[in-house]
Design a protein around this motif. Structure first.
Motif, mmCIF file in Angstrom:
data_model
loop_
_atom_site.group_PDB
_atom_site.id
_atom_site.type_symbol
_atom_site.label_atom_id
_atom_site.label_comp_id
_atom_site.label_asym_id
_atom_site.label_seq_id
_atom_site.Cartn_x
_atom_site.Cartn_y
_atom_site.Cartn_z
ATOM 1 N N ARG A 61 -3.885 -38.264 -12.853
ATOM 2 C CA ARG A 61 -5.043 -37.581 -12.285
ATOM 3 C C ARG A 61 -5.224 -37.946 -10.811
ATOM 4 O O ARG A 61 -5.465 -37.086 -9.969
ATOM 5 C CB ARG A 61 -6.300 -37.963 -13.085
ATOM 6 N N LEU A 62 -5.073 -39.235 -10.524
ATOM 7 C CA LEU A 62 -5.231 -39.713 -9.151
ATOM 8 C C LEU A 62 -4.200 -39.054 -8.226
ATOM 9 O O LEU A 62 -4.532 -38.587 -7.140
ATOM 10 C CB LEU A 62 -5.057 -41.235 -9.150
ATOM 11 N N ILE A 63 -2.949 -39.015 -8.672
ATOM 12 C CA ILE A 63 -1.880 -38.416 -7.862
ATOM 13 C C ILE A 63 -2.202 -36.939 -7.589
ATOM 14 O O ILE A 63 -2.143 -36.475 -6.450
ATOM 15 C CB ILE A 63 -0.516 -38.529 -8.589
ATOM 16 N N ILE A 64 -2.586 -36.221 -8.624
ATOM 17 C CA ILE A 64 -2.825 -34.785 -8.483
ATOM 18 C C ILE A 64 -4.062 -34.516 -7.622
ATOM 19 O O ILE A 64 -4.070 -33.615 -6.788
ATOM 20 C CB ILE A 64 -2.930 -34.110 -9.868
ATOM 21 N N GLN A 65 -5.105 -35.345 -7.793
ATOM 22 C CA GLN A 65 -6.305 -35.177 -6.969
ATOM 23 C C GLN A 65 -5.984 -35.458 -5.494
ATOM 24 O O GLN A 65 -6.438 -34.750 -4.614
ATOM 25 C CB GLN A 65 -7.419 -36.108 -7.450
ATOM 26 N N TYR A 66 -5.222 -36.503 -5.245
ATOM 27 C CA TYR A 66 -4.852 -36.818 -3.867
ATOM 28 C C TYR A 66 -4.049 -35.681 -3.239
ATOM 29 O O TYR A 66 -4.181 -35.386 -2.063
ATOM 30 C CB TYR A 66 -4.065 -38.134 -3.808
ATOM 31 N N LEU A 67 -3.198 -35.052 -4.049
ATOM 32 C CA LEU A 67 -2.402 -33.932 -3.533
ATOM 33 C C LEU A 67 -3.270 -32.704 -3.293
ATOM 34 O O LEU A 67 -2.864 -31.776 -2.617
ATOM 35 C CB LEU A 67 -1.297 -33.567 -4.536
ATOM 36 N N GLY A 68 -4.462 -32.701 -3.907
ATOM 37 C CA GLY A 68 -5.335 -31.530 -3.802
ATOM 38 C C GLY A 68 -4.864 -30.384 -4.684
ATOM 39 O O GLY A 68 -5.284 -29.242 -4.528
ATOM 40 N N ALA A 69 -3.972 -30.681 -5.645
ATOM 41 C CA ALA A 69 -3.405 -29.628 -6.488
ATOM 42 C C ALA A 69 -4.343 -29.219 -7.607
ATOM 43 O O ALA A 69 -4.202 -28.143 -8.188
ATOM 44 C CB ALA A 69 -2.062 -30.085 -7.059
ATOM 45 N N SER A 70 -5.309 -30.090 -7.929
ATOM 46 C CA SER A 70 -6.297 -29.773 -8.963
ATOM 47 C C SER A 70 -7.423 -30.783 -8.877
ATOM 48 O O SER A 70 -7.236 -31.882 -8.374
ATOM 49 C CB SER A 70 -5.666 -29.858 -10.359
#
Ligand SMILES: [Zn+2]
Lengths: 477, 97
Positions: free
Chosen positions: A175-184
């Motif tokens: 979740r952290l990785i995806i949130q940081y990427l702004g992908a979701s």
């Protein structure tokens, strides 16, 4: 009883943060009237043609790169056939043969404090289905296709997890990785992140996997942990009773803390996949890949190091603040305005955390604006309000995002800096408390605390305690 | 005909496709499907080990849209096709998950 080991793999669906659907120009915004975000493509009308949203490919590749996957530079879509009223085409466009990302993995921290890699088997792109609501008053079901065609990526892990704790650690990291990427935004409660748990058990020491079940309907980390515990026990009970685990999909009922077998359809799982003829292959060139890589925003580890270096924030604090993208954003925006990173960090680490806990809220639910926190910090820096008033004002900011300057003004909370007014109040307090004055003079230095307290009370909290202390000491000499 | 389709297979395929076939239709479908498989067997005689599998009939790739909203409120047009409508939703026979 025998010793059992739990073997868990996850299928995580993540709704991508695109403005439009995966194959048409309909909006993905929440809250529109039912079926207002629909067109012939996303409602499966004959003759309509899907056209792939480029941003979906870029988000999927970004997630794949950040999770150490190999990108399938020549990938394509497949058709998964099934009948259900939330699926207007009678098929879902997905990827089976050439998923966009393969063979990745992320590192998690285990309970024992060690590190462990959870493998990612593949990530594929697909479209979401519509929403089916059962009409409580009528005989029928109602369908809203606003979510039909919303882009998803499905992240399929290897069966590498052994406990609920490892599952949560994996999900939090993902979740952290995806949130940081702004992908979701990855909100479990709102369904923009959904996890299906594949679980089997085997005797400790066995190589072979047991028969697994798949659990659905898990919409919080707590529900996931409970479901894993419940399903593990159910499977052990079956084996201990000499029965067999049946491979099936089960629906977790969090209120009853039990999973129920979903009515197995006559056709079981035979989706008759075939290459999607309406979409052309996607070729991801080295240049495009490089472009996506270069656009990758700062991820957690880099941000943490930068906070320590640039703002001199201690490791522990930087760790907490960067553990959530939303919190890190508030930190940076507030710091950019008031240029006082230590104080910003302090408000986030202490009071914000305390209030979140008190209200049982998630970090994502914080709604105060960086502007108002920055104004509060400015008021304290200029000694316009003292620390206890600041805490009171902060609670108001946290709850209602009030403007602290206006609030302090309207409620007359400004510290009285008029030396004369403060001095006369202190003289009055000294005159009214001869006992404490005597105690102080006879060596009980602690007695000054009572006198400070009485002064603050007389000043209705609007004095600087340091100043009160100073004047008191002076007058008592 | 080298490939013989069993009654069970026809029954199963019928269920997957949500088709109810009469006995005569089943027999005809069995014959058609057997012939199709024979034809596939014939194609398989060709050595294609050196040939890249074709993923699309046209030599075209990377057809994309930009992520921009181009469709407005499609509710009325979409619901015009609904066999039954209740307010702004499609009304369908009760379905239980
Ligand atoms: Zn659409």
């Amino acid at each position: 009883m025998k010793q059992y080991e739990t073997v868990i793999g996850l299928e995580v669906h993540v709704e991508l943060a695109t403005k439009t659907k995966i194959f048409c120009g309909c909006s993905t915004a929440f809250g529109g009237a039912e079926n207002s975000h629909t067109c012939p493509v996303c409602t499966g009308m004959p003759g309509s043609l899907p056209v792939l949203n480029k941003k979906v490919v870029e988000y999927a590749v970004a997630v794949g790169l950040a999770t150490n996957c190999t990108i399938t530079q020549n990938c394509k879509f497949d058709r998964k056939n099934y009948f259900y009223p939330d699926n207007p085409q009678n098929y879902q466009i997905s990827q089976l043969y050439l998923p966009i990302c393969r063979n990745g993995g992320i590192e998690i921290e285990t309970e024992e404090g060690g590190k462990k890699t959870v493998g990612i088997h593949e990530i594929h792109m697909e479209e979401d289905a519509g929403k089916l609501v059962h009409d409580e008053y009528g005989e029928n079901s109602l369908v809203d296709f606003n979510r039909s065609g919303v882009p998803l990526i499905e992240i399929v892990s290897e069966p590498d997890m052994r406990s609920a704790e490892e599952v949560i650690a994996y999900l939090e990291k993902l979740r952290l990785i995806i949130q940081y990427l702004g992908a979701s935004d990855c909100k479990l409660q709102e369904g923009s992140m959904r996890a299906d748990v594949n679980l089997s058990i085997r005797e400790v020491g066995t190589e072979e996997f047991g028969t697994r079940t798949e659990m659905k309907n898990l919409n919080s980390f707590k529900a996931i942990a409970r479901a894993i515990e419940g399903e593990r026990e159910r499977q052990i009970d079956l084996l201990e009773a000499g029965e067999k685990v049946v491979q099936e999909t089960r629906r977790w009922d969090d209120a009853k803390e039990y999973s129920y077998a979903m009515r197995s359809k006559e056709d079981a799982q035979d989706y008759r996949y075939f290459p999607e003829p309406d979409l052309v292959p996607v070729i991801i060139s080295d240049e495009w890949l490089k472009e996506i890589k270069e656009r990758q925003p700062e991820l957690r580890t880099e941000k943490l190091e930068r906070y320590k270096r640039e703002f001199q924030i201690p490791d522990y604090d930087a760790g907490i603040i960067t553990s959530n993208k939303h919190l890190a954003d508030i930190f940076e925006e507030t710091t950019a305005i008031c240029n006082n990173p230590k104080k910003v960090s302090n408000w986030l680490m202490v009071e914000t955390m305390r209030l979140l806990k008190e209200h049982e809220m998630e970090v994502e639910e914080i709604k105060f604006s960086p502007e108002n926190l920055a104004k509060l910090i400015k008021l304290t820096d200029e000694n316009q309000i003292n620390s206890s008033v600041a805490k009171e004002v902060f609670e108001k900011i946290f709850d209602e995002d009030i403007d602290p300057e206006q609030y302090v003004e309207e409620n007359g909370l400004r510290t009285v800096s008029d030396d004369g007014a403060l001095r006369s109040t202190i003289e009055k307090v000294i005159a009214e408390n001869p006992k404490s004055v005597e105690d102080y003079k006879s060596g009980k230095k602690k007695a000054i605390g009572f006198l400070v307290g009485q002064t603050m009370k007389a000043m209705q909290g609007k004095a600087d305690p340091g100043m009160v202390n100073k004047i008191l000491t002076e007058l008592l000499q | 005909m080298a490939n013989v389709i069993s009654d069970e297979t026809i029954e199963y395929v019928g269920i997957l496709a949500k088709l109810e076939l009469s006995e005569a239709e089943k027999e005809r479908a069995k014959k058609d499907m057997g012939e199709m498989l024979d034809y596939i067997d014939k194609l398989n005689e060709l050595d294609t080990s050196e040939v890249e599998p074709m993923s699309h009939v046209f030599p075209v790739n990377n057809v994309f849209r930009e992520d921009e909203v181009t469709n407005g409120d499609g509710r009325e047009k979409t619901l015009a096709n609904a066999p039954a409508r209740k307010e702004d939703t499609f009304e369908v026979p009760k379905t239980i998950v």
